[in-house]
Scaffold this active site. Structure first.
Site, PDB file in Angstrom:
ATOM      1  N   VAL A   1       2.182   5.942   3.853  1.00 46.71           N
ATOM      2  CA  VAL A   1       1.147   4.951   4.174  1.00 46.71           C
ATOM      3  C   VAL A   1       1.626   4.101   5.348  1.00 46.71           C
ATOM      4  CG1 VAL A   1      -0.238   3.035   3.304  1.00 46.71           C
ATOM      5  CG2 VAL A   1       0.419   4.917   1.765  1.00 46.71           C
TER       6      VAL A   1
ATOM      7  N   VAL B   1       6.849   4.236   3.814  1.00 42.97           N
ATOM      8  CA  VAL B   1       6.096   3.356   4.698  1.00 42.97           C
ATOM      9  C   VAL B   1       6.231   3.872   6.137  1.00 42.97           C
ATOM     10  CG1 VAL B   1       5.832   1.019   5.584  1.00 42.97           C
ATOM     11  CG2 VAL B   1       6.440   1.387   3.177  1.00 42.97           C
ATOM     12  N   LYS B   2       5.099   4.159   6.747  1.00 44.59           N
ATOM     13  CA  LYS B   2       5.091   4.659   8.116  1.00 44.59           C
ATOM     14  C   LYS B   2       5.137   3.491   9.104  1.00 44.59           C
ATOM     15  CE  LYS B   2       2.234   8.069   8.989  1.00 44.59           C
ATOM     16  NZ  LYS B   2       0.981   8.860   9.036  1.00 44.59           N
ATOM     17  N   ILE B   3       6.150   3.528   9.961  1.00 42.00           N
ATOM     18  CA  ILE B   3       6.341   2.490  10.970  1.00 42.00           C
ATOM     19  C   ILE B   3       6.277   3.132  12.344  1.00 42.00           C
ATOM     20  CG2 ILE B   3       7.878   0.695  11.840  1.00 42.00           C
ATOM     21  CD1 ILE B   3       7.126   0.046   9.036  1.00 42.00           C
TER      22      ILE B   3
ATOM     23  N   THR C   1      -1.195   9.598   5.052  1.00 44.12           N
ATOM     24  CA  THR C   1      -2.392   8.937   5.560  1.00 44.12           C
ATOM     25  C   THR C   1      -2.018   8.118   6.789  1.00 44.12           C
ATOM     26  OG1 THR C   1      -2.073   6.919   4.248  1.00 44.12           O
ATOM     27  CG2 THR C   1      -3.292   8.715   3.213  1.00 44.12           C
TER      28      THR C   1
END
Length: 226
Positions: free
Chosen positions: A58, A85-87, A27
């Site tokens: 996310v 975790v998307k950074i 997402t």
């Protein structure tokens, strides 16, 4: 190559999981906004459906490293340690990645348009680097070529980071990266539907059924033919 769904629509997620060998869901803030629901309401529903150990990616929304780290910790608290975790691969993002990696949080470097961004993500401890294939094409460059260059960089330098290719417009783009051996691709439902949406395939199956029914009778299948 792992196959993920790039969407937050539960109807599509359920349908595609039922049909195909799906490995998880990705997402981003724009995808979540399209649902019209509160972010964690949607994300928790996705997590409950795909299971606590399946891949779920996310994205943070803070712009400074400290805020990104706080977002990341909140995401893991709400959705579990299996969540990536998307950074964003920007200077503050790399700073956040280095800190979060020390905490054991799994990171996906996102918003990648260049091989150098992917290299820095790998060096900063990202598990995945996510180049935007079609968006790169729309800028006048070759998204597939960029992804292949990233794959070559990872292999020659023996980085454990994998490519999570994103932003596809057609199945051919996905196939090209599958042939090149990238780790994963996240694909919108409409493009996944196009993987086997071919009139020749449909015609062949219809012809088999017609010939069989001509022999055994209309509506008869292998379970009830005598």
């Amino acid at each position: 190559m792992r196959l993920l769904i790039d969407d937050a629509n539960m109807n599509d997620i359920r349908r595609l999981y039922d049909l195909y060998p799906i490995d998880g869901v990705t997402t981003n803030p724009s995808i979540l906004a399209k649902t019209g629901k509160q972010p964690y309401e949607v994300l928790k529903e996705i997590r409950a459906f795909i299971g606590k150990d399946a891949d779920l990616h996310v994205q943070v929304t803070a712009k400074e490293a400290e805020g990104m780290a706080e977002d990341a910790r909140a995401i893991i608290k709400e959705l579990g340690e299996a969540t990536f975790v998307k950074i964003p691969c920007i200077p503050e993002g790399f700073r956040a990645m280095k800190a979060l990696r020390k905490e054991g949080i799994r990171i996906t470097g996102t918003a990648i348009y260049t091989p150098m961004q992917a290299y820095l993500a790998a060096r900063s401890g990202a598990s995945y680097a996510a180049p935007y294939i079609n968006r790169i094409d729309n800028m006048g460059y070759d998204g597939i070529r960029v992804a292949k260059e990233i794959q070559d960089i990872f292999e020659v330098n023996h980085y454990e980071t994998g490519i999570l290719a994103a932003s596809f417009k057609n199945s051919q783009q996905v196939l090209e990266l599958c042939k090149y051996g990238v780790a994963a691709a996240t694909v919108a439902p409409a493009v996944i539907d196009g993987f086997v949406n071919n009139v020749a395939i449909t015609a062949a199956v219809d012809a088999f059924v017609k010939d069989f029914e001509g022999l055994a009778g209309e509506g008869v299948t292998m379970k009830n033919c005598r």
